[in-house]
Scaffold this active site. Structure first.
Site, PDB file in Angstrom:
ATOM      1  N   TYR A 170      82.712 107.765  37.343  1.00  0.00           N
ATOM      2  CA  TYR A 170      81.521 107.580  38.183  1.00  0.00           C
ATOM      3  C   TYR A 170      81.984 107.517  39.626  1.00  0.00           C
ATOM      4  CZ  TYR A 170      77.465 105.280  40.353  1.00  0.00           C
ATOM      5  OH  TYR A 170      76.394 104.969  41.164  1.00  0.00           O
TER       6      TYR A 170
ATOM      7  N   ASP B 169      89.422 108.251  43.756  1.00  0.00           N
ATOM      8  CA  ASP B 169      88.326 107.309  43.968  1.00  0.00           C
ATOM      9  C   ASP B 169      88.786 105.950  43.467  1.00  0.00           C
ATOM     10  OD1 ASP B 169      86.092 105.799  44.134  1.00  0.00           O
ATOM     11  OD2 ASP B 169      84.816 107.088  42.889  1.00  0.00           O
TER      12      ASP B 169
ATOM     13  N   LYS C 135      84.102  97.925  47.004  1.00  0.00           N
ATOM     14  CA  LYS C 135      84.226  96.690  46.219  1.00  0.00           C
ATOM     15  C   LYS C 135      85.174  95.663  46.878  1.00  0.00           C
ATOM     16  CE  LYS C 135      82.150  98.768  42.242  1.00  0.00           C
ATOM     17  NZ  LYS C 135      82.212 100.138  41.762  1.00  0.00           N
TER      18      LYS C 135
HETATM   19  C1  LIG Z   1      81.224 101.326  42.151  1.00  0.00           C
HETATM   20  C2  LIG Z   1      81.830 102.657  42.273  1.00  0.00           C
HETATM   21  C3  LIG Z   1      81.339 103.612  43.188  1.00  0.00           C
HETATM   22  C4  LIG Z   1      80.067 103.422  43.969  1.00  0.00           C
HETATM   23  O1  LIG Z   1      80.157 102.349  44.830  1.00  0.00           O
HETATM   24  P1  LIG Z   1      78.779 101.691  45.381  1.00  0.00           P
HETATM   25  O2  LIG Z   1      79.247 100.696  46.380  1.00  0.00           O
HETATM   26  O3  LIG Z   1      78.124 101.096  44.170  1.00  0.00           O
HETATM   27  O4  LIG Z   1      77.974 102.779  45.972  1.00  0.00           O
HETATM   28  C5  LIG Z   1      82.042 104.784  43.357  1.00  0.00           C
HETATM   29  N1  LIG Z   1      83.171 105.021  42.655  1.00  0.00           N
HETATM   30  C6  LIG Z   1      83.657 104.133  41.746  1.00  0.00           C
HETATM   31  C7  LIG Z   1      84.921 104.447  41.021  1.00  0.00           C
HETATM   32  C8  LIG Z   1      82.991 102.938  41.520  1.00  0.00           C
HETATM   33  O5  LIG Z   1      83.457 102.100  40.594  1.00  0.00           O
END
Ligand SMILES: *Cc1c(COP(=O)(O)O)cnc(C)c1O
Length: 422
Positions: A138, A233, A261
């Site tokens: 994701y 990511d 995060k």
């Molecule tokens: C949480 C997450 C996102 C999106 O981050 P948001 O702050 O919720 O927009 C993108 N990539 C990864 C791997 C994530 O875990």
């Protein structure tokens, strides 16, 4: 009436982010009003040991005194300037110091914004349109990334949400995570059209799946060979699985890293960062446009910087990893005693628990085949016991520095009791 039914009157679906709605486990979500250390307190007067940690950011535990202090002090000086402030430079210096692959940083406000901007940068820098991603990873909810695999590996992708133009799907190639051959053949066929590969170096949005030996190395090799950029990511894994993020564990350097995060310490902050020549393509130095009214917000920078300062030492990571290991060992032992087959995974302050006959999960299909009904019963049993897990079988779990032996023991006892009923 309930807090949730009140919310549903005025908030779309009753929540401001879908997974909070408990659709994956049934029942109504718990509303929290406060949190401290490893625990969260609900509006209906209960307390839970928390393994969600706001989906990752709260690595120091909730309401860490030093983070709260710096947030309050910074807020007293004003909430936002829309002009540069020194805290932005300080956090960028910190990220550059902690990640050898990073020369330059650009702060944004969410992980979605970070990945969306990183994709635009990769396309703008290479002059190519196609991107490669992996099923089960994701990367936030921007259009180009809400595409799932079509019927065959190299056939056109399809939007995974209404509202995403089908025309975008033809630029997104979705492959299987950990399928090295799939990556090699995609590059053999389309390499000169690929702008970038985006991957979670440890997948954390299909429970928790580590890369098999050689997978990340193959991505690096193919990208370099084809003149494509490699994007890690690390919005979830960044400063969560190791002091130097997942890239330090596998010794593979991406061209661009996305962070979120933990880097905001609980405030809305995220970043995309990487090689100097690539980052030079971003406006105002270069032609690739990206901007943000609240980007580099001083209060968010203060929370993130303080968090990074507090986790930038080996003792922190040794202790956190040992706590997570003891949790995972205890959960595996409880499962064994009660005859419930599970596969567990962990790294730093992140863990996975899948109800499956397999010893290990390494693909999206492995995770998709898990016993979701059993997870739902486990989830609600644990909730009754005062343990708050992510309300979905497909999410990873998070341990903080505030989780101690008492919390871990209580969690394992609860798991043993609940597993015996599964
Ligand atoms: C949480 C997450 C996102 C999106 O981050 P948001 O702050 O919720 O927009 C993108 N990539 C990864 C791997 C994530 O875990």
């Amino acid at each position: 009436m309930s807090y949730f039914s009140d919310a549903r009157e005025v908030i779309a679906g009753g929540v401001n982010s879908p997974v909070r709605a408990f659709a994956g486990v049934g029942g109504e979500p718990v509303f929290f009003h406060s949190a401290s250390g490893a625990r969260v307190q609900s509006e209906d007067g209960r307390e839970y040991i928390d393994y969600v940690g706001s989906w990752g950011p709260m690595i120091l535990g909730h309401a860490h005194p030093e983070v709260i202090e710096t947030v309050i002090e910074t807020a007293r000086d004003g909430l936002s300037f829309g002009a540069p402030c020194v805290l932005e430079t300080r956090i960028a210096e910190k990220v550059c110091a902690m990640l050898p692959s990073v020369d330059k940083v650009r702060m944004v406000s969410s992980g979605t914004e970070a990945t969306m901007s990183a994709i635009r940068l990769a396309r703008g820098h290479t002059g190519r349109d196609k991107i490669v991603k992996f099923e089960g990873c994701y990367h936030g909810h921007s259009d180009s990334l809400l595409i799932k695999a079509g019927s065959g590996a190299l056939t056109l992708g399809v939007p995974s949400s209404p509202g995403v133009p089908a025309g975008l799907a033809e630029h997104t190639i979705t492959l299987s995570f950990n399928d090295i051959d799939g990556v090699r053949s995609a590059f053999a066929e389309l390499g000169d059209q690929i702008a970038c590969v985006i991957v979670e170096p440890i997948a954390g949005n299909m429970n928790m799946v580590k890369p098999v030996a050689g997978f990340l190395e193959a991505l690096r090799e193919e990208c370099t060979g084809a003149g494509a950029l490699l994007i890690f990511d690390e919005v979830m894994t960044g400063f969560r699985v190791a002091r130097g993020c997942a890239q330090s564990l596998y010794g593979v350097e991406p061209d661009i890293t996305t962070l979120g995060k933990v880097i905001g310490g609980g405030m809305p902050a995220a970043a995309y960062c990487g090689r100097g020549d690539v980052m030079a393509s971003i406006a105002p130095d270069g032609p690739v446009y990206q901007a943000g009214t609240l980007s580099g917000n001083p209060v968010a920078m203060a929370a993130g910087l303080k968090t990074l300062e507090l986790i930038d030492n080996d003792e922190f990571w040794t202790a956190l990893s040992a706590t997570t290991q003891s949790l995972v060992d205890g959960l595996a032992a409880a499962a064994e005693e009660t005859g419930v087959p599970v596969a567990v995974e962990n790294e730093g302050g992140m863990f996975g628990l899948v109800f499956t006959d397999r010893d290990r999960v390494s693909t999206f299909d492995d995770v998709a085949a898990a016993d979701v009904d059993r997870f739902k019963r486990f989830f609600h049993g644990m909730l009754d016991e005062g343990i708050y897990l992510a309300p979905s079988a497909f999410e990873a779990g998070f341990v903080s520095a505030a989780h101690g032996a008492a919390e871990i023991d209580q969690t394992i006892s609860a798991a043993r009791k609940v597993m015996a009923t599964l």
